[in-house]
Design a protein around this motif. Sequence first.
Motif, PDB file in Angstrom:
ATOM      1  N   TYR B  89       0.835  -0.923   0.174  1.00 47.38           N
ATOM      2  CA  TYR B  89      -0.405  -0.035  -0.185  1.00 47.38           C
ATOM      3  C   TYR B  89       0.984   1.036  -0.214  1.00 47.38           C
ATOM      4  O   TYR B  89       0.363   2.314  -0.697  1.00 47.38           O
ATOM      5  CB  TYR B  89      -0.710   0.077   1.001  1.00 47.38           C
ATOM      6  CG  TYR B  89      -2.114   0.813   1.522  1.00 47.38           C
ATOM      7  CD1 TYR B  89      -2.872   1.105   0.123  1.00 47.38           C
ATOM      8  CD2 TYR B  89      -1.002   2.311   2.636  1.00 47.38           C
ATOM      9  CE1 TYR B  89      -3.490   2.402   0.641  1.00 47.38           C
ATOM     10  CE2 TYR B  89      -2.719   3.231   2.964  1.00 47.38           C
ATOM     11  CZ  TYR B  89      -3.804   3.331   1.442  1.00 47.38           C
ATOM     12  OH  TYR B  89      -4.256   4.837   1.662  1.00 47.38           O
ATOM     13  N   GLY B  90       2.575   1.410   1.155  1.00 51.89           N
ATOM     14  CA  GLY B  90       3.175   2.260   1.122  1.00 51.89           C
ATOM     15  C   GLY B  90       4.002   2.598  -0.570  1.00 51.89           C
ATOM     16  O   GLY B  90       3.443   3.732  -1.033  1.00 51.89           O
ATOM     17  N   THR B  93       0.666   3.957  -3.086  1.00 47.44           N
ATOM     18  CA  THR B  93       0.078   5.252  -2.770  1.00 47.44           C
ATOM     19  C   THR B  93       1.565   6.252  -2.728  1.00 47.44           C
ATOM     20  O   THR B  93       1.385   7.675  -3.153  1.00 47.44           O
ATOM     21  CB  THR B  93      -0.789   5.607  -1.226  1.00 47.44           C
ATOM     22  OG1 THR B  93       0.694   5.087  -0.353  1.00 47.44           O
ATOM     23  CG2 THR B  93      -1.629   4.937  -1.135  1.00 47.44           C
ATOM     24  N   PHE B  94       2.484   5.809  -3.484  1.00 45.15           N
ATOM     25  CA  PHE B  94       3.567   6.647  -4.044  1.00 45.15           C
ATOM     26  C   PHE B  94       3.286   6.999  -5.311  1.00 45.15           C
ATOM     27  O   PHE B  94       3.831   8.103  -5.667  1.00 45.15           O
ATOM     28  CB  PHE B  94       5.122   6.229  -3.661  1.00 45.15           C
ATOM     29  CG  PHE B  94       6.115   6.934  -3.308  1.00 45.15           C
ATOM     30  CD1 PHE B  94       6.838   7.459  -2.639  1.00 45.15           C
ATOM     31  CD2 PHE B  94       6.978   7.274  -5.124  1.00 45.15           C
ATOM     32  CE1 PHE B  94       7.552   8.638  -2.667  1.00 45.15           C
ATOM     33  CE2 PHE B  94       8.274   7.851  -5.018  1.00 45.15           C
ATOM     34  CZ  PHE B  94       8.285   8.829  -4.214  1.00 45.15           C
ATOM     35  N   TYR B  95       2.650   6.805  -6.078  1.00 46.09           N
ATOM     36  CA  TYR B  95       2.746   6.971  -7.682  1.00 46.09           C
ATOM     37  C   TYR B  95       1.511   7.075  -8.077  1.00 46.09           C
ATOM     38  O   TYR B  95       0.530   6.726  -8.507  1.00 46.09           O
ATOM     39  CB  TYR B  95       2.547   5.056  -8.879  1.00 46.09           C
ATOM     40  CG  TYR B  95       4.523   5.003  -8.208  1.00 46.09           C
ATOM     41  CD1 TYR B  95       5.343   5.833  -8.705  1.00 46.09           C
ATOM     42  CD2 TYR B  95       4.457   3.738  -7.349  1.00 46.09           C
ATOM     43  CE1 TYR B  95       6.889   4.844  -8.759  1.00 46.09           C
ATOM     44  CE2 TYR B  95       6.321   3.524  -6.927  1.00 46.09           C
ATOM     45  CZ  TYR B  95       6.711   3.867  -7.614  1.00 46.09           C
ATOM     46  OH  TYR B  95       7.979   3.223  -7.295  1.00 46.09           O
ATOM     47  N   ALA B  96       1.388   8.425  -9.035  1.00 47.82           N
ATOM     48  CA  ALA B  96       0.464   8.967  -8.808  1.00 47.82           C
ATOM     49  C   ALA B  96      -0.520   8.330 -10.521  1.00 47.82           C
ATOM     50  O   ALA B  96      -1.605   7.968 -10.420  1.00 47.82           O
ATOM     51  CB  ALA B  96       0.470  10.329  -9.468  1.00 47.82           C
ATOM     52  N   THR B 100      -5.852   3.895  -5.506  1.00 45.13           N
ATOM     53  CA  THR B 100      -5.494   2.761  -4.964  1.00 45.13           C
ATOM     54  C   THR B 100      -7.524   3.255  -4.373  1.00 45.13           C
ATOM     55  O   THR B 100      -8.066   2.425  -3.328  1.00 45.13           O
ATOM     56  CB  THR B 100      -4.810   3.008  -3.210  1.00 45.13           C
ATOM     57  OG1 THR B 100      -4.940   4.261  -3.042  1.00 45.13           O
ATOM     58  CG2 THR B 100      -3.666   2.230  -3.821  1.00 45.13           C
ATOM     59  N   GLY B 379       4.185   7.357 -12.471  1.00 42.90           N
ATOM     60  CA  GLY B 379       4.241   8.944 -12.561  1.00 42.90           C
ATOM     61  C   GLY B 379       4.608   9.429 -10.980  1.00 42.90           C
ATOM     62  O   GLY B 379       3.671   9.818 -10.351  1.00 42.90           O
ATOM     63  N   ALA B 380       5.852   9.314 -11.169  1.00 45.99           N
ATOM     64  CA  ALA B 380       6.862   9.981  -9.457  1.00 45.99           C
ATOM     65  C   ALA B 380       8.365  10.772 -10.057  1.00 45.99           C
ATOM     66  O   ALA B 380       8.737   9.921 -10.319  1.00 45.99           O
ATOM     67  CB  ALA B 380       6.984   9.122  -8.531  1.00 45.99           C
ATOM     68  N   ARG B 397       9.571   1.893  -1.889  1.00 40.77           N
ATOM     69  CA  ARG B 397       8.825   3.382  -2.135  1.00 40.77           C
ATOM     70  C   ARG B 397      10.173   3.878  -3.268  1.00 40.77           C
ATOM     71  O   ARG B 397      11.174   4.351  -2.087  1.00 40.77           O
ATOM     72  CB  ARG B 397       8.457   4.153  -0.991  1.00 40.77           C
ATOM     73  CG  ARG B 397       7.182   3.740  -1.012  1.00 40.77           C
ATOM     74  CD  ARG B 397       6.933   3.720   0.940  1.00 40.77           C
ATOM     75  NE  ARG B 397       7.467   5.656   0.868  1.00 40.77           N
ATOM     76  CZ  ARG B 397       6.269   6.237   0.479  1.00 40.77           C
ATOM     77  NH1 ARG B 397       4.724   6.328   0.334  1.00 40.77           N
ATOM     78  NH2 ARG B 397       6.212   7.921   0.857  1.00 40.77           N
ATOM     79  N   GLU B 399      12.070   6.421  -2.708  1.00 42.16           N
ATOM     80  CA  GLU B 399      12.663   7.635  -2.343  1.00 42.16           C
ATOM     81  C   GLU B 399      14.515   7.761  -1.832  1.00 42.16           C
ATOM     82  O   GLU B 399      15.048   6.691  -2.520  1.00 42.16           O
ATOM     83  CB  GLU B 399      11.850   7.530  -0.307  1.00 42.16           C
ATOM     84  CG  GLU B 399      10.713   7.982   0.056  1.00 42.16           C
ATOM     85  CD  GLU B 399      10.727   7.064   1.201  1.00 42.16           C
ATOM     86  OE1 GLU B 399      11.388   6.332   1.926  1.00 42.16           O
ATOM     87  OE2 GLU B 399       9.057   7.361   1.655  1.00 42.16           O
ATOM     88  N   GLU B 551       5.336  16.659  -5.936  1.00 43.79           N
ATOM     89  CA  GLU B 551       7.099  15.806  -6.253  1.00 43.79           C
ATOM     90  C   GLU B 551       7.730  15.184  -4.847  1.00 43.79           C
ATOM     91  O   GLU B 551       8.206  14.586  -5.299  1.00 43.79           O
ATOM     92  CB  GLU B 551       7.411  16.274  -6.791  1.00 43.79           C
ATOM     93  CG  GLU B 551       6.270  16.455  -8.921  1.00 43.79           C
ATOM     94  CD  GLU B 551       5.766  14.984  -8.903  1.00 43.79           C
ATOM     95  OE1 GLU B 551       6.238  14.027  -8.594  1.00 43.79           O
ATOM     96  OE2 GLU B 551       4.797  15.051  -9.825  1.00 43.79           O
ATOM     97  N   SER B 552       7.756  16.031  -4.080  1.00 40.05           N
ATOM     98  CA  SER B 552       8.308  15.609  -2.700  1.00 40.05           C
ATOM     99  C   SER B 552       8.559  14.289  -2.265  1.00 40.05           C
ATOM    100  O   SER B 552       7.100  14.007  -2.586  1.00 40.05           O
ATOM    101  CB  SER B 552       8.581  16.963  -1.539  1.00 40.05           C
ATOM    102  OG  SER B 552       9.577  16.361  -0.579  1.00 40.05           O
ATOM    103  N   CYS B 553       9.660  13.601  -2.004  1.00 40.24           N
ATOM    104  CA  CYS B 553       8.572  12.053  -1.590  1.00 40.24           C
ATOM    105  C   CYS B 553       7.977  12.269  -0.129  1.00 40.24           C
ATOM    106  O   CYS B 553       7.918  11.296   0.147  1.00 40.24           O
ATOM    107  CB  CYS B 553       9.743  11.119  -1.877  1.00 40.24           C
ATOM    108  SG  CYS B 553      10.990  11.619  -0.937  1.00 40.24           S
ATOM    109  N   GLY B 554       8.880  13.211   0.324  1.00 39.75           N
ATOM    110  CA  GLY B 554       8.090  13.539   1.739  1.00 39.75           C
ATOM    111  C   GLY B 554       9.120  13.144   2.961  1.00 39.75           C
ATOM    112  O   GLY B 554       8.573  12.984   3.970  1.00 39.75           O
TER     113      GLY B 554
END
Lengths: 333, 628
Positions: B89-90, B93-96, B100, B379-380, B397, B399, B551-554
Amino acid sequence: MTATALPLIPLRPARRMVELTIDGETVQAPEGSTILDACRHQGKEIPTLCYLDTLHPVNVCRACVVEVEGSRVLVPSCSRPVEAGMVVKTDSERVRHSRKMVLEFLASSVDLSTTPDVAGWLEDYGARPERYGPPAPPAPPGFRDSLQPGHHAPPDPDYAATVIQPVKVDNELYVRDYGKCILCYKCVEACGKDYQNTYALTVAGRGFDARISTEFAVQLPESACVYCGNCIAVCPTGALMFKSERDHRDAGTWDESRQTVTDTICPYCGVGCTLELHVQDNEIVKVTSPLDHDITRGNLCIKGRFGWRYVQNRPPDARGNGRGGDGRPRGSA
Amino acid sequence: MDLHLMDAVATEEEREALDQFLGAPESGWEGGLRDARDAHTAEGGHEARAQRHLLLPALQAIQSRIGWLSEGALNYVCQRLTVPPADAYGVATFYALLSTVPRPRRVLHVCDDIACRCKGAAELCEQLERTVGPAYHHGPEGDHVAFGENDAVWLRSPCLGLCDQAPAAFVTVAGAKPVERLFGHADLAGLQRLVAGELAASLEPRGRLPQAGDPSLRLLRRVDVIDPTSLDEYRAHGGYESLRTALRLGPEGVIREVTDAKLMGRGGAAFPTGRKWEAVARQPARPHYLICNADESEPGTFKDRVIMEGDPFSLIEAMTIAGFATGCEQGFIYIRGEYPLATERLQHAIDTARARSLLGEDVMGHGFRFDIEIRRGGGAYICGEETAVFNSIEGLRGEPRNKPPFPVQVGVFGKPTLINNVETLVNVVEILRIGGPAYAAIGTPGSTGPRLFCLCGDVTRPGVYEVPFGTTLRQMLDLAGGVAGGRQLQAVLLGGAAGLFVRPDELDMPLTFEGTRAAQATLGSGVIMAFDDRVNMVDILLRIAAFFRDESCGQCVPCRVGTVRQEEALHRILAGRPRGGMDGEAALLEEIGVAMKDASICGLGQTAYSAVESAIKRLHLFNGARPA
């Protein structure tokens, strides 16, 4: 033939020492140790949030950055190994600026009211989180969990965006207050590869919308969580908290000055984990294990962490604190 | 790992989509039918967990079939690949481009990024809002939305890499035969037809290379000249001669030529390629991996797409040479998910090359083994960062990792990895064709060889242009026909969103690494985006700030929160309510920017203030009149 004494072989070969300069002082540090280790050995205070001795460093909070000569950008001292000849500045103007901003960024977007030490750091570094404007109103329940990667709604120029949201109470053992979460990844690491191997927690979403989540943000009882509570043990901000502690805090009765900590051995199995029972008013309010303990490294299982209610299984009136024998407020289900 | 799956069950179609990609499950443990045997065996361990790298392609297989990833679908992926559902799930939810939450099969992604904004993309989106409805937004309340077979939604998209044909759109139609297409020169009627279900009606002819057929071209000489699907035409135009030379020279000889050529990486960081190759070749750890970074997502950049679509074999040849020189047997092309045509052409090129023994167990009968696998992004933008590519390929992810260790030591799957951008790699074909010293004679002493520039925005003939290093910014703009419609130039964005603005009086800047450095500018990924006097630069700046926030990964605090605070400050200025006046906001932006630059983990955060800084300091955007 004369017998020659064999040299004694130490169990662990002595580590080579490397020489580096920290704030103008030449210091020796064992090869493979980090700049943070070397600084702490020198008695230098460096703030850290996402770092913990017992976890693999993720270097994401950037509170511990230092300046290393020859490096274009600041480096995280928690994860960068020392090198011979390194010239490190831990308190330069550049370093202080970045630390101040990191603290401001966090204090303006996260509730740090239960983060130890942070108030002092904010003052030391002259952080002024209020200059980003008044904090935006808390997000409605489930809102942050629903955020998708991609374009976001334009910001409201009158407020500073925050992660403040309602606390998640979905079980009797611990609560998750993600309005206090600085996304240090510690709980994810403790739950997953570093210790528990349960992988109930993840970072979901991206950027400012990133959050700690279960799969599809399901409630903990539906998730893979085994309630070892090792995530609570590593959480640096109190976002993850024993429900017993949270209830006391909400009732205004949490008082660490009235608490004692009693070391004992977990009675459940033969591993022999050391438990630290935090007791307030003759009632266990939370259980931890020492981080430097050879066996636990601070970790426990559900039994050691939460299986202590029987200890205080007394008639309701004996405590006179308005709680039933099961520790819950009287009259609750 | 104690794999704890969810209760949700995948639909027949979801299972079929995944089984088509992974093959049918072999046992009940993997999600197949349980039989008596399953009670006496168990599957797991390293072998099961080693499939983690298939997570993103597995999610994409379902996404492209169904249109979104339900709990049941994700659960089935987890069961097949032994991945914890939370972890999957992580990643999802990272990719546009993955969803989900329920999405219909047909989704229209409309670019409203900077180059498209110059061509009215923002107005186009507003018109879509009025006629078709608001951009799709799935709130916390709408968990059980059901879409009909023919429903469609539209979304705003970051740069799609079709800036020469702005405004651009990308349509995806999920199904057994999924459709993915990039469209240029989008207009309202065309987009409405796309939403309504027509595909062919809106198909615009592809943009043609402005310099096509020019005999002075080196990297682009075959683009729009040969049939990109024909290996024979490629060979007839000099293809695979360089690989032959490489096999003759041996690995060390190839590295020497690349080093002598003084080739510098074209992805943005300008690292000496020869040094990188040598470092990988010398690593004792095995295997070595080669990655071609084709995740070209920098707003305004589309040069790699033009090469991959127009001359895919040259990239395959270049990668084979790189693999040979650095001891890699496995190469990956990590290409952004928004480039379906380039992906198709590359896959065709790989398959053809393999069939002709130009890839595979025995390349050119030389006893050298090398093969290439394509991995698509989801999409990232951040996945174009070299260490984020590794994580994305490994099924984590996207990152970025902390450096050191550097990729040459510890890269993808923890092994020594050579990662180069598409343009960098295709330069190697040219280097081996003419020799390192001859190549080094092109351009200037500090910046050798040809360089591709992406001319876009308000220029007369947008497109990719190849020139020797040393050409000035003015010459480049002239090459593209100057400012469109003979209007006044207001500013040029150099190097993309992570680059910076320069003024019209700085056009004599030579476009070399040293020339731009002296002018405190950057070449970045080779973007030259012109803005005429009608463009609202504050609007452009707001979009750049929003882009970095999106677009920041966070992962790290300076970028995760800094990009938000930067955008908020710009919005306060725009709203006419600056805190502490304009000077106060400018000072605050500087403080935020310096922290992002100094303390962020990767290049995204480190450059997120660059364009804003140049708008303040070079364009003096907020001096004088307050923006409307």
